[in-house]
Design a protein around this motif. Structure first.
Motif, mmCIF file in Angstrom:
data_model
loop_
_atom_site.group_PDB
_atom_site.id
_atom_site.type_symbol
_atom_site.label_atom_id
_atom_site.label_comp_id
_atom_site.label_asym_id
_atom_site.label_seq_id
_atom_site.Cartn_x
_atom_site.Cartn_y
_atom_site.Cartn_z
ATOM 1 N N THR A 43 0.835 -1.205 0.000
ATOM 2 C CA THR A 43 0.000 0.000 0.000
ATOM 3 C C THR A 43 0.862 1.245 0.000
ATOM 4 O O THR A 43 0.636 2.179 -0.768
ATOM 5 N N CYS A 48 -1.021 4.524 -2.338
ATOM 6 C CA CYS A 48 -2.457 4.500 -2.035
ATOM 7 C C CYS A 48 -2.687 4.853 -0.561
ATOM 8 O O CYS A 48 -1.784 4.814 0.257
ATOM 9 N N THR A 63 -5.552 -0.057 -2.212
ATOM 10 C CA THR A 63 -5.130 -1.318 -2.819
ATOM 11 C C THR A 63 -5.129 -2.399 -1.758
ATOM 12 O O THR A 63 -5.034 -2.097 -0.560
ATOM 13 N N ASP A 86 -6.100 -4.491 3.222
ATOM 14 C CA ASP A 86 -4.767 -3.964 2.920
ATOM 15 C C ASP A 86 -3.779 -4.145 4.064
ATOM 16 O O ASP A 86 -2.698 -3.574 4.057
ATOM 17 N N ILE A 111 -6.494 -2.447 -7.261
ATOM 18 C CA ILE A 111 -6.495 -1.052 -6.837
ATOM 19 C C ILE A 111 -7.893 -0.537 -7.133
ATOM 20 O O ILE A 111 -8.400 -0.732 -8.237
ATOM 21 N N ARG A 133 -4.505 -6.133 -10.408
ATOM 22 C CA ARG A 133 -3.045 -6.229 -10.394
ATOM 23 C C ARG A 133 -2.626 -7.468 -11.191
ATOM 24 O O ARG A 133 -3.328 -8.481 -11.168
#
Length: 138
Positions: A43, A48, A63, A86, A111, A133
């Motif tokens: 992360t 993010c 994410t 996360d 994400i 991803r």
């Protein structure tokens, strides 16, 4: 000799540090703890927002890994719900009007971005923009 203990130098702890400490921590940590730490690092590296830092009505980019994916109707409309984690907190991601989305499956990293809402004390993203991803990165 005095029986009074000497104060430790500032910045030093009684615990070993460095490479040896990290090895001991890894060996004594559970698999879940290790995965959470890896997700927190991911992360931070991706730039993010941590889910635990998201507040109501905030526009965020988060994410994490999908833990669960379920089909749960809302007000008679199909809704695909997934729990994104996360390493800090869970976030419910909901796609209204969808029964399935190719690639949205448990264990997949993604994400997501959108406006966070609070529903029954949980953070929720409705119909977010998302990016899967690559499988090789997992």
């Amino acid at each position: 000799m005095s029986a009074v203990p000497r104060p430790e130098k500032s910045g030093r702890t009684s615990r070993p540090s460095g490479r040896f400490r990290r090895i001991l921590d890894r060996l004594s940590s559970s698999q879940e703890d290790l995965e959470s730490e890896e997700l927190r690092e991911d992360t931070q590296a991706s730039g993010c927002t941590r889910i635990s830092e998201c507040s109501d009505r905030q526009i965020v980019k988060v994410t994490g890994t999908l833990r669960t994916v379920t089909l749960r109707p809302r007000a008679g409309v199909p809704a695909l719900e997934a729990e994104l984690f996360d390493g800090t907190a869970p976030l419910d991601v909901v796609w209204l009007g969808r029964r399935s989305i190719v690639g949205i499956e448990p264990g997949r990293k993604l994400i997501a971005s959108g406006r966070v809402a609070m529903s029954h004390g949980r953070r929720v993203l409705f119909n977010p923009k998302y990016e899967l991803r690559p499988l090789g990165k997992e």
